[in-house]
Scaffold this active site. Structure first.
Site, PDB file in Angstrom:
ATOM      1  N   GLY A  24      33.067  48.806  35.648  1.00 33.24           N
ATOM      2  CA  GLY A  24      32.370  50.053  36.436  1.00 33.24           C
ATOM      3  C   GLY A  24      34.066  50.874  36.440  1.00 33.24           C
ATOM      4  N   SER A  25      34.193  51.955  36.067  1.00 33.18           N
ATOM      5  CA  SER A  25      34.890  53.148  36.162  1.00 33.18           C
ATOM      6  C   SER A  25      36.352  53.311  37.867  1.00 33.18           C
ATOM      7  CB  SER A  25      34.781  55.009  36.271  1.00 33.18           C
ATOM      8  OG  SER A  25      34.148  55.573  34.892  1.00 33.18           O
ATOM      9  N   GLY A  26      36.504  53.228  37.564  1.00 29.45           N
ATOM     10  CA  GLY A  26      37.756  53.286  39.051  1.00 29.45           C
ATOM     11  C   GLY A  26      38.743  52.658  39.338  1.00 29.45           C
ATOM     12  N   HIS A  27      39.178  51.981  38.342  1.00 28.24           N
ATOM     13  CA  HIS A  27      40.162  50.897  37.689  1.00 28.24           C
ATOM     14  C   HIS A  27      41.301  51.618  37.089  1.00 28.24           C
ATOM     15  CE1 HIS A  27      37.777  48.255  40.210  1.00 28.24           C
ATOM     16  NE2 HIS A  27      36.822  48.750  39.563  1.00 28.24           N
TER      17      HIS A  27
ATOM     18  N   LYS B  66      35.156  40.987  32.938  1.00 26.64           N
ATOM     19  CA  LYS B  66      35.914  39.949  33.799  1.00 26.64           C
ATOM     20  C   LYS B  66      34.377  39.122  34.389  1.00 26.64           C
ATOM     21  CE  LYS B  66      36.795  44.384  34.963  1.00 26.64           C
ATOM     22  NZ  LYS B  66      36.375  45.398  35.171  1.00 26.64           N
TER      23      LYS B  66
ATOM     24  N   ASP C 137      28.401  42.273  35.311  1.00 27.00           N
ATOM     25  CA  ASP C 137      29.131  42.908  34.528  1.00 27.00           C
ATOM     26  C   ASP C 137      28.458  41.221  33.211  1.00 27.00           C
ATOM     27  OD1 ASP C 137      30.479  44.850  35.109  1.00 27.00           O
ATOM     28  OD2 ASP C 137      32.582  44.086  35.104  1.00 27.00           O
TER      29      ASP C 137
ATOM     30  N   HIS D   4      37.223  46.207  44.416  1.00 22.96           N
ATOM     31  CA  HIS D   4      36.346  47.346  44.713  1.00 22.96           C
ATOM     32  C   HIS D   4      36.663  47.373  46.412  1.00 22.96           C
ATOM     33  CE1 HIS D   4      34.679  45.035  40.490  1.00 22.96           C
ATOM     34  NE2 HIS D   4      34.234  46.288  40.443  1.00 22.96           N
TER      35      HIS D   4
END
Length: 330
Positions: free
Chosen positions: A53-56, A104, A109, A218
């Protein structure tokens, strides 16, 4: 909450357009959601693919380039990429020596990379996988069966990427990646919640004057909440949690990682306390990396990861790397 965005629906696409403009050494496909090193595929070299996921950020797109990943698949914010992205990434980087998926340990995922591996193999691409599950804080959390994958992912991608660049075959690259994953432990602390663009407000309630020990990337719950602590106290609690799980028998690579909203002034001060705590407990630190590498949007806080490294892993860590977010030796 004020955010530097247009609309929540285009945050990931806008970021990819900006990445393409800043890094011509990468091929960024905004519509397919892929970041690929421009010279891929490299003939005879194992290709490394990761994503999440984006945001990391800078994980994972910021780690694409010589010495590390060959491609990254960004999903929506805190949402797994889909198998189609992963299959396209594998095809784009397969130079005839196979592809390693670095995954991960989050349920979406894992499922999607498993499906992508089957589809890629149906298309003639040999695929191996390594699962990163390094977070000692909790087991069977909101997003996972088993431990979460966090800061150890950086060590896996860097060291396995160096082995692939040296021409190691797929089974050897996968073995090294698993060795690194097994040697990593992480623990994170949140001082504030993060804010997703879609929600526009903090994702959980963390009152003023409190922190959460063992938080996930998250915003998943951690081990416990406490009143605000000093950097020294947080470092002691973090190091004790790590060493309760694994006492290193070799020098360690150390990552003191910001969660996205903590300035370097604080991170370097926190690193000093982490080093003090490790030194006092007899842990030898071979290399240290401080900064924002595996983030959680605008969360204030930090995580600590160590990877016990023998001479081979240390050599591969020191090998040249040239990516948007990690660069040395070149």
């Amino acid at each position: 909450m004020k955010q530097l965005i247009n609309v929540p629906e285009t945050v990931v696409a806008d970021a990819l357009r900006g990445m393409a403009a800043a890094h011509p050494e990468l091929t960024v496909d905004v519509s397919a959601r892929l970041v690929v090193r421009r010279d891929a595929p490299v003939a005879g070299k194992v290709g490394l693919v990761s994503g999440g996921g984006s945001g990391h950020e800078p994980l994972h797109g910021g780690f694409v380039g010589p010495g590390m990943l060959d491609a990254a698949c960004p999903g929506e914010v805190f949402t797994s990429p889909v198998p189609d992205q992963m299959v396209k990434a594998a095809a784009a980087v397969d130079g005839g020596a196979g592809v390693l998926f670095v995954v991960k340990n989050y349920t979406g995922d894992v499922l999607n990379f498993d499906m992508a591996a089957e589809l890629a193999e149906d298309e003639g691409v040999q695929v191996a996988k390594v699962l990163v599950a390094d977070d000692v804080a909790v087991v069977d959390s909101t997003f996972t069966a088993g431990r979460r994958g966090t800061g150890g992912t950086l060590f896996v991608e860097k060291i396995a990427g160096a082995a692939a660049d040296e021409g190691a075959p797929l089974d050897r690259v996968a073995w090294i990646a698993r060795k690194v994953a097994d040697s990593c432990r992480s623990f994170g602390v949140a001082l504030t919640a993060c804010t997703t663009p879609a929600k526009g407000s903090p994702t959980f309630d963390l009152p003023d004057g409190e922190l959460e020990l063992g938080i996930g990337i998250h915003g998943e719950p951690g081990r416990e909440r406490r009143g605000m602590m000093t950097a020294r106290e947080i470092a002691d609690a973090t190091v004790d949690a790590l060493l309760t799980d694994l006492q290193p028998t070799a020098p360690v690579l150390l990552l003191v990682n910001g969660m996205g909203g903590t300035p370097l002034l604080e991170l370097y001060g926190f690193n000093a306390e982490v080093r003090r705590a490790l030194d006092a407990r007899g842990v030898v630190v071979a290399r240290t990396l401080v900064g924002n590498y595996v983030t959680s949007l605008d969360m204030a806080g930090a995580s600590v990861t160590f990877c016990q490294a023998d001479e081979e892993l240390l050599r591969l860590w020191d090998a040249p790397v040239r990516t948007a977010a990690l660069r040395w030796g070149v």
